[in-house]
Design a protein around this motif. Structure first.
Motif, PDB file in Angstrom:
ATOM      1  N   ALA A  28       0.840  -1.199   0.000  1.00  0.00           N
ATOM      2  CA  ALA A  28       0.000   0.000   0.000  1.00  0.00           C
ATOM      3  C   ALA A  28       0.878   1.252   0.000  1.00  0.00           C
ATOM      4  O   ALA A  28       0.632   2.196  -0.752  1.00  0.00           O
ATOM      5  CB  ALA A  28      -0.923  -0.011   1.216  1.00  0.00           C
ATOM      6  N   ARG A  29       1.908   1.221   0.813  1.00  0.00           N
ATOM      7  CA  ARG A  29       2.810   2.372   0.852  1.00  0.00           C
ATOM      8  C   ARG A  29       3.509   2.575  -0.497  1.00  0.00           C
ATOM      9  O   ARG A  29       3.643   3.712  -0.974  1.00  0.00           O
ATOM     10  CB  ARG A  29       3.838   2.162   1.965  1.00  0.00           C
ATOM     11  N   LEU A  30       3.937   1.494  -1.104  1.00  0.00           N
ATOM     12  CA  LEU A  30       4.681   1.600  -2.360  1.00  0.00           C
ATOM     13  C   LEU A  30       3.794   2.053  -3.515  1.00  0.00           C
ATOM     14  O   LEU A  30       4.303   2.542  -4.527  1.00  0.00           O
ATOM     15  CB  LEU A  30       5.342   0.267  -2.703  1.00  0.00           C
ATOM     16  N   SER A  31       2.495   1.906  -3.377  1.00  0.00           N
ATOM     17  CA  SER A  31       1.613   2.368  -4.453  1.00  0.00           C
ATOM     18  C   SER A  31       1.643   3.890  -4.541  1.00  0.00           C
ATOM     19  O   SER A  31       1.190   4.457  -5.526  1.00  0.00           O
ATOM     20  CB  SER A  31       0.187   1.879  -4.220  1.00  0.00           C
ATOM     21  N   ARG A  32       2.204   4.534  -3.513  1.00  0.00           N
ATOM     22  CA  ARG A  32       2.315   5.996  -3.558  1.00  0.00           C
ATOM     23  C   ARG A  32       3.707   6.431  -3.997  1.00  0.00           C
ATOM     24  O   ARG A  32       4.022   7.619  -3.949  1.00  0.00           O
ATOM     25  CB  ARG A  32       1.995   6.584  -2.183  1.00  0.00           C
ATOM     26  N   GLY A  33       4.512   5.465  -4.422  1.00  0.00           N
ATOM     27  CA  GLY A  33       5.843   5.789  -4.900  1.00  0.00           C
ATOM     28  C   GLY A  33       6.897   4.963  -4.196  1.00  0.00           C
ATOM     29  O   GLY A  33       6.625   4.350  -3.163  1.00  0.00           O
ATOM     30  N   PRO A  34       8.114   4.910  -4.759  1.00  0.00           N
ATOM     31  CA  PRO A  34       9.188   4.084  -4.205  1.00  0.00           C
ATOM     32  C   PRO A  34       9.608   4.548  -2.816  1.00  0.00           C
ATOM     33  O   PRO A  34       9.379   5.688  -2.432  1.00  0.00           O
ATOM     34  CB  PRO A  34      10.329   4.256  -5.213  1.00  0.00           C
ATOM     35  N   ALA A  35      10.202   3.637  -2.066  1.00  0.00           N
ATOM     36  CA  ALA A  35      10.640   3.963  -0.717  1.00  0.00           C
ATOM     37  C   ALA A  35      11.827   3.093  -0.352  1.00  0.00           C
ATOM     38  O   ALA A  35      11.999   1.997  -0.897  1.00  0.00           O
ATOM     39  CB  ALA A  35       9.495   3.742   0.273  1.00  0.00           C
ATOM     40  N   THR A  36      12.630   3.575   0.567  1.00  0.00           N
ATOM     41  CA  THR A  36      13.778   2.802   1.026  1.00  0.00           C
ATOM     42  C   THR A  36      13.329   1.803   2.096  1.00  0.00           C
ATOM     43  O   THR A  36      12.217   1.883   2.625  1.00  0.00           O
ATOM     44  CB  THR A  36      14.848   3.706   1.636  1.00  0.00           C
ATOM     45  N   GLY A  62       7.771 -11.286  -7.264  1.00  0.00           N
ATOM     46  CA  GLY A  62       7.666 -10.413  -8.424  1.00  0.00           C
ATOM     47  C   GLY A  62       6.839  -9.176  -8.174  1.00  0.00           C
ATOM     48  O   GLY A  62       6.543  -8.428  -9.103  1.00  0.00           O
ATOM     49  N   LEU A  63       6.458  -8.944  -6.935  1.00  0.00           N
ATOM     50  CA  LEU A  63       5.576  -7.814  -6.642  1.00  0.00           C
ATOM     51  C   LEU A  63       6.332  -6.496  -6.554  1.00  0.00           C
ATOM     52  O   LEU A  63       5.751  -5.433  -6.764  1.00  0.00           O
ATOM     53  CB  LEU A  63       4.823  -8.066  -5.325  1.00  0.00           C
ATOM     54  N   VAL A  64       7.611  -6.553  -6.211  1.00  0.00           N
ATOM     55  CA  VAL A  64       8.404  -5.329  -6.141  1.00  0.00           C
ATOM     56  C   VAL A  64       9.761  -5.560  -6.791  1.00  0.00           C
ATOM     57  O   VAL A  64      10.201  -6.701  -6.986  1.00  0.00           O
ATOM     58  CB  VAL A  64       8.621  -4.866  -4.677  1.00  0.00           C
ATOM     59  N   ALA A  70      23.209   4.872  -3.981  1.00  0.00           N
ATOM     60  CA  ALA A  70      24.236   4.894  -2.942  1.00  0.00           C
ATOM     61  C   ALA A  70      24.028   3.701  -2.015  1.00  0.00           C
ATOM     62  O   ALA A  70      23.844   2.585  -2.483  1.00  0.00           O
ATOM     63  CB  ALA A  70      24.214   6.208  -2.177  1.00  0.00           C
ATOM     64  N   GLN A  71      24.012   3.932  -0.731  1.00  0.00           N
ATOM     65  CA  GLN A  71      23.814   2.769   0.143  1.00  0.00           C
ATOM     66  C   GLN A  71      22.357   2.381   0.306  1.00  0.00           C
ATOM     67  O   GLN A  71      22.061   1.358   0.899  1.00  0.00           O
ATOM     68  CB  GLN A  71      24.505   2.975   1.485  1.00  0.00           C
ATOM     69  N   ARG A  72      21.490   3.150  -0.285  1.00  0.00           N
ATOM     70  CA  ARG A  72      20.067   2.826  -0.198  1.00  0.00           C
ATOM     71  C   ARG A  72      19.644   1.879  -1.309  1.00  0.00           C
ATOM     72  O   ARG A  72      20.247   1.861  -2.387  1.00  0.00           O
ATOM     73  CB  ARG A  72      19.235   4.106  -0.280  1.00  0.00           C
ATOM     74  N   ARG A  73      18.602   1.082  -1.035  1.00  0.00           N
ATOM     75  CA  ARG A  73      18.025   0.220  -2.061  1.00  0.00           C
ATOM     76  C   ARG A  73      16.545   0.510  -2.188  1.00  0.00           C
ATOM     77  O   ARG A  73      15.721  -0.210  -1.615  1.00  0.00           O
ATOM     78  CB  ARG A  73      18.197  -1.250  -1.696  1.00  0.00           C
ATOM     79  N   PRO A  74      16.220   1.529  -2.967  1.00  0.00           N
ATOM     80  CA  PRO A  74      14.803   1.896  -3.088  1.00  0.00           C
ATOM     81  C   PRO A  74      13.977   0.742  -3.657  1.00  0.00           C
ATOM     82  O   PRO A  74      14.416   0.023  -4.557  1.00  0.00           O
ATOM     83  CB  PRO A  74      14.821   3.074  -4.066  1.00  0.00           C
ATOM     84  N   VAL A  75      12.798   0.575  -3.120  1.00  0.00           N
ATOM     85  CA  VAL A  75      11.888  -0.488  -3.532  1.00  0.00           C
ATOM     86  C   VAL A  75      10.758   0.129  -4.339  1.00  0.00           C
ATOM     87  O   VAL A  75      10.184   1.147  -3.956  1.00  0.00           O
ATOM     88  CB  VAL A  75      11.322  -1.216  -2.296  1.00  0.00           C
ATOM     89  N   HIS A  76      10.456  -0.519  -5.468  1.00  0.00           N
ATOM     90  CA  HIS A  76       9.391  -0.045  -6.350  1.00  0.00           C
ATOM     91  C   HIS A  76       8.322  -1.117  -6.475  1.00  0.00           C
ATOM     92  O   HIS A  76       8.646  -2.297  -6.606  1.00  0.00           O
ATOM     93  CB  HIS A  76       9.941   0.257  -7.750  1.00  0.00           C
ATOM     94  N   LEU A  77       7.081  -0.702  -6.510  1.00  0.00           N
ATOM     95  CA  LEU A  77       5.993  -1.645  -6.745  1.00  0.00           C
ATOM     96  C   LEU A  77       5.964  -2.035  -8.219  1.00  0.00           C
ATOM     97  O   LEU A  77       6.251  -1.228  -9.094  1.00  0.00           O
ATOM     98  CB  LEU A  77       4.654  -1.011  -6.342  1.00  0.00           C
ATOM     99  N   ASN A  78       5.644  -3.291  -8.469  1.00  0.00           N
ATOM    100  CA  ASN A  78       5.484  -3.781  -9.841  1.00  0.00           C
ATOM    101  C   ASN A  78       4.003  -4.045 -10.101  1.00  0.00           C
ATOM    102  O   ASN A  78       3.487  -5.097  -9.767  1.00  0.00           O
ATOM    103  CB  ASN A  78       6.294  -5.069 -10.019  1.00  0.00           C
TER     104      ASN A  78
END
Lengths: 126, 126
Positions: A28-36, A62-64, A70-78
DNA sequence: TTTGTATTCAACGGATTAGTTGATCAACTG
DNA sequence: CAGTTGATCAACTAATCCGTTGAATACAAA
């Protein structure tokens, strides 16, 4: 290592992944955009490592997807993966109740198949 | 014993239930009409008891209901439960990517909320 | 180079799950 | 009544899952 498109393993994992409330809130959070990972972990009372594992579960389903910053790994919804789930559900959402035939008749009077002739291979798919 | 509509326990169970290929095949079969436990178990290489347990899982998830017909317990699909799942997914299927802002900007420049002012309670629901 | 930040890896414990077999219950049949 | 059918209950095992803590990695900033 590449996913096998003919297996329903992804479907298994995707449904199971959404069966956890923590992971659903992440989606739900990722549906509003990527996040770390840290961003995603913040609202929860569990450890960051636990959230990291949840993200891995979502990724293997396969959902994200994850990128690098940099040291972050942003997660994106698929969104495509979510569409596959609704596609599966929509295939079976409508029940063909065959209302012209009563349940008793269905059970005691098999339509055209005599009890010996079983055809289990074309039952369905997935 | 009555289901609590304000909890997402049902949603949890329903997603997890569909995460198993045996249970998905059962759902697929039931979309063509009700069936007995024996009917549902026939296509599988596992024991009848195992299939009975799978049906219980589907029932606790609200995905199926059972009726009575002599010594048989016909299982019926509950389309409403499937609709709830698609409803949940559809709420988050569309990703608001906020394309006018780059990912880096998103990560390094929080929009209006200063780092101290957290508002974690309205994150999302379910 | 040292320190700090972001994240993952590794090992572990407790709970849950999916399957098994054997016994039991309930309802129909002869 | 006895026997059969349809399904569940009970007990058990092996595997998986969710969380923990502690250590390790990768990059950035001082």
């Amino acid at each position: 290592m590449l996913p096998d498109p003919t297996s329903d393993d992804r479907l298994d994992r995707a449904f199971v992944a959404l069966g956890d409330p923590v992971r659903r809130r992440i989606v739900a959070r990722l549906s509003r955009g990527p996040a770390t990972v840290g961003d995603l972990a913040a609202p929860f009372a569990i450890s960051l490592q636990a959230v990291s594992k949840h993200i891995q579960v979502l990724e293997q389903a396969g959902l994200v997807t994850r990128t690098r910053d940099a040291q972050r790994r942003p997660v994106h919804l698929n969104p495509g993966a979510l569409e596959e789930l609704t596609a599966w559900i929509d295939r079976y959402r409508l029940v063909h109740e065959q209302s012209y035939r009563t349940l008793d008749a269905l059970l005691t009077d098999p339509p055209t198949a005599p009890p010996g002739a079983a055809e289990p291979s074309q039952e369905d798919r997935s």
